[in-house]
Design an enzyme around this catalytic site. Structure first.
Site, PDB file in Angstrom:
ATOM      1  N   ASN A 159       0.873  -1.185   0.000  1.00 37.27           N
ATOM      2  CA  ASN A 159       0.000   0.000   0.000  1.00 37.27           C
ATOM      3  C   ASN A 159       0.906   1.229   0.000  1.00 37.27           C
ATOM      4  OD1 ASN A 159      -1.699   2.104   0.560  1.00 37.27           O
ATOM      5  ND2 ASN A 159      -2.440   1.298   2.520  1.00 37.27           N
ATOM      6  N   CYS A 162       0.594   6.011   1.488  1.00 35.90           N
ATOM      7  CA  CYS A 162       0.940   6.412   2.856  1.00 35.90           C
ATOM      8  C   CYS A 162       1.949   7.555   2.789  1.00 35.90           C
ATOM      9  CB  CYS A 162       1.605   5.252   3.592  1.00 35.90           C
ATOM     10  SG  CYS A 162       0.512   3.881   3.853  1.00 35.90           S
ATOM     11  N   LYS A 197      -0.179  -1.498  -4.779  1.00 37.56           N
ATOM     12  CA  LYS A 197      -1.515  -0.890  -4.810  1.00 37.56           C
ATOM     13  C   LYS A 197      -1.374   0.621  -4.943  1.00 37.56           C
ATOM     14  CE  LYS A 197      -5.898  -0.924  -2.362  1.00 37.56           C
ATOM     15  NZ  LYS A 197      -6.623  -1.577  -1.274  1.00 37.56           N
ATOM     16  N   GLY A 275     -12.839  -0.998  -6.824  1.00 38.20           N
ATOM     17  CA  GLY A 275     -13.464   0.288  -6.541  1.00 38.20           C
ATOM     18  C   GLY A 275     -14.942   0.187  -6.870  1.00 38.20           C
ATOM     19  N   THR A 298     -15.861  -2.462  -0.051  1.00 35.59           N
ATOM     20  CA  THR A 298     -16.991  -1.956   0.735  1.00 35.59           C
ATOM     21  C   THR A 298     -18.226  -2.857   0.667  1.00 35.59           C
ATOM     22  OG1 THR A 298     -16.142   0.265   0.419  1.00 35.59           O
ATOM     23  CG2 THR A 298     -18.449   0.102   1.017  1.00 35.59           C
TER      24      THR A 298
HETATM   25  C1  LIG Z   1     -12.727   0.325   6.165  1.00 38.40           C
HETATM   26  C2  LIG Z   1     -11.692   0.235   5.090  1.00 38.40           C
HETATM   27  C3  LIG Z   1     -10.382  -0.100   5.427  1.00 38.40           C
HETATM   28  C4  LIG Z   1      -9.386  -0.181   4.437  1.00 38.40           C
HETATM   29  N1  LIG Z   1      -8.117  -0.529   4.779  1.00 38.40           N
HETATM   30  C5  LIG Z   1      -7.176  -0.675   3.814  1.00 38.40           C
HETATM   31  C6  LIG Z   1      -5.848  -1.117   4.145  1.00 38.40           C
HETATM   32  O1  LIG Z   1      -5.533  -1.407   5.304  1.00 38.40           O
HETATM   33  N2  LIG Z   1      -4.934  -1.186   3.134  1.00 38.40           N
HETATM   34  C7  LIG Z   1      -5.267  -0.899   1.827  1.00 38.40           C
HETATM   35  O2  LIG Z   1      -4.406  -0.997   0.953  1.00 38.40           O
HETATM   36  N3  LIG Z   1      -6.522  -0.519   1.489  1.00 38.40           N
HETATM   37  C8  LIG Z   1      -7.476  -0.398   2.441  1.00 38.40           C
HETATM   38  N4  LIG Z   1      -8.748  -0.011   2.102  1.00 38.40           N
HETATM   39  C9  LIG Z   1      -9.073   0.286   0.700  1.00 38.40           C
HETATM   40  C10 LIG Z   1      -9.796  -0.894   0.018  1.00 38.40           C
HETATM   41  O3  LIG Z   1      -8.997  -2.047  -0.015  1.00 38.40           O
HETATM   42  C11 LIG Z   1     -10.200  -0.514  -1.414  1.00 38.40           C
HETATM   43  O4  LIG Z   1      -9.048  -0.161  -2.135  1.00 38.40           O
HETATM   44  C12 LIG Z   1     -11.195   0.647  -1.486  1.00 38.40           C
HETATM   45  O5  LIG Z   1     -12.127   0.583  -0.447  1.00 38.40           O
HETATM   46  C13 LIG Z   1     -11.932   0.714  -2.828  1.00 38.40           C
HETATM   47  O6  LIG Z   1     -12.677  -0.446  -3.074  1.00 38.40           O
HETATM   48  P1  LIG Z   1     -14.264  -0.567  -2.723  1.00 38.40           P
HETATM   49  O7  LIG Z   1     -14.935   0.617  -3.336  1.00 38.40           O
HETATM   50  O8  LIG Z   1     -14.692  -1.880  -3.284  1.00 38.40           O
HETATM   51  O9  LIG Z   1     -14.352  -0.538  -1.232  1.00 38.40           O
HETATM   52  C14 LIG Z   1      -9.735   0.081   3.088  1.00 38.40           C
HETATM   53  C15 LIG Z   1     -11.067   0.410   2.764  1.00 38.40           C
HETATM   54  C16 LIG Z   1     -12.034   0.485   3.734  1.00 38.40           C
HETATM   55  C17 LIG Z   1     -13.456   0.815   3.334  1.00 38.40           C
END
Ligand SMILES: Cc1cc2nc3c(=O)[nH]c(=O)nc-3n(C[C@H](O)[C@H](O)[C@H](O)COP(=O)(O)O)c2cc1C
Length: 338
Positions: A159, A162, A197, A275, A298
């Site tokens: 990731n 950051c 990512k 996404g 999500t």
């Molecule tokens: C509650 C939450 C926690 C997340 N924690 C991380 C994480 O620890 N590391 C990471 O790379 N992405 C994290 N994400 C991002 C998701 O993996 C994803 O990239 C993003 O939510 C978009 O996809 P979606 O629209 O299907 O949720 C997090 C997303 C959410 C909603």
């Protein structure tokens, strides 16, 4: 009114139940043989549907609801060098067609993950990808060093959304040279496949994608959440304890779909799209645009079984389209738009 010809045909079929069964069985078994497997560099996944980081815990929390062995795999919560308690509440806030989160990358830390979670995860036959993050190059390298000594992982997902504290807090993923620096440090530390990512908050995702690929990424995951906020004007306060957070869910799908498309054109490495995926049509859109696999984020909050549900729906789509491989669906879009 039925024609006499049609009547005859129906009668023939009734008289030939055995033949009909053979035809149906042939159709069913051919569809059953549809190959959903995908290769992401050296990682072969049973199918292209993974659960996304931060939305599926360490996998174990979902094991009583979802058959982890059915999934293409899942990506763990982000792992850091030391445990992190995370951001103050409230951490989640629903928005039209999406969600804001500011969890603050809460996690047990890489050593507790290896000691407590990984031994249980090894009992499952699924690809476990460890999501790795840090605030300096050394953090990323140290997390990977600890994971390298452990068994049971299919690869890493870096990731890079950051802040780099040693560069004034500039995001690793916002600049090609910073991205290349962290990817190449991780590449040197990692023997396992390395996915990177990307952050969506960039002017030209193709540049970052190429920098990551040249620095050794085996695949790119596109993309993370979009920095955003929501306030309550009555109180004048933010809806999130951390003030700002990341937007995810269906609202971001069209924007991210374009990023996947741009990244796909810029690199040879496979791209994993995510996404706003909620329906099988969303999955197909990402695959059609050239993603080799997808992640479900999500959607697992509303329906913890979302990833498994989407897998079943994808199998059904292929069956109905009489398609045997995902490429048959993908090629149509690429032929039109390449
Ligand atoms: C509650 C939450 C926690 C997340 N924690 C991380 C994480 O620890 N590391 C990471 O790379 N992405 C994290 N994400 C991002 C998701 O993996 C994803 O990239 C993003 O939510 C978009 O996809 P979606 O629209 O299907 O949720 C997090 C997303 C959410 C909603």
């Amino acid at each position: 009114m039925r024609s006499s010809r049609q009547k005859r045909t129906n009668c023939q079929i009734l008289r030939e139940p055995k033949r009909l069964r053979v035809i149906l069985l042939h159709e069913v078994s051919s569809a059953g043989a549809a190959d959903l497997s995908v290769k992401i560099g050296a990682v072969r996944l049973r199918n292209p549907i993974l659960a996304a980081s931060g939305t599926f815990g360490y996998g174990l929390e979902f094991a009583h609801l979802v058959d982890l062995n059915h999934l293409g795999g899942f990506v763990t919560k982000g792992l850091s060098r030391e445990p992190i308690e995370g951001a103050p509440a409230p951490r989640l806030h629903p928005t039209p067609s999406g969600m804001l989160n500011a969890v603050g990358l809460q996690n047990v830390g890489v050593r507790a993950f290896v000691a407590e979670k990984l031994p249980v995860l090894r009992k499952f036959d699924t690809a476990v990808i460890a999501n790795v993050f840090g605030y300096a190059l050394e953090d990323y390298v140290e997390v990977i060093r600890v994971l390298e000594d452990a068994e049971g992982l299919a690869g890493y997902e870096l990731n890079i959304s950051c802040p780099n504290v040693k560069r004034g807090g500039m995001q690793f993923g916002s600049d090609p040279s910073l991205a290349a620096e962290v990817v190449s440090a991780a590449r040197k530390a990692a023997k396992r496949p390395l996915w990177v990512k990307l952050s969506p908050l960039v002017t030209d995702i193709g540049l970052i994608a190429r920098a990551a690929e040249e620095a050794g990424a085996d695949a790119l995951t596109v993309a993370n959440t979009y920095p955003a906020m929501a306030i309550d004007f009555h109180t004048g306060k933010s809806r999130l304890g951390n003030k700002t957070g990341g937007l995810s869910g269906p609202a971001i799908k069209p924007i991210t779909l374009r990023l996947v498309w741009e990244a796909r054109k810029a690199v040879k490495a496979p791209v994993i799209g995510l996404g706003g995926i909620e329906t099988v049509e969303d999955v197909l859109d990402y695959l059609a645009i050239g993603a080799s696999a997808v992640q479900v984020g999500t959607a697992s909050f509303a329906d913890p079984r979302a990833s498994e549900r989407l897998l079943k729906a994808l199998t059904k789509v292929l069956f109905e389209a009489k398609a045997f491989t995902l490429n048959e669906i993908r090629d149509k879009f690429l032929a039109e738009n390449s």
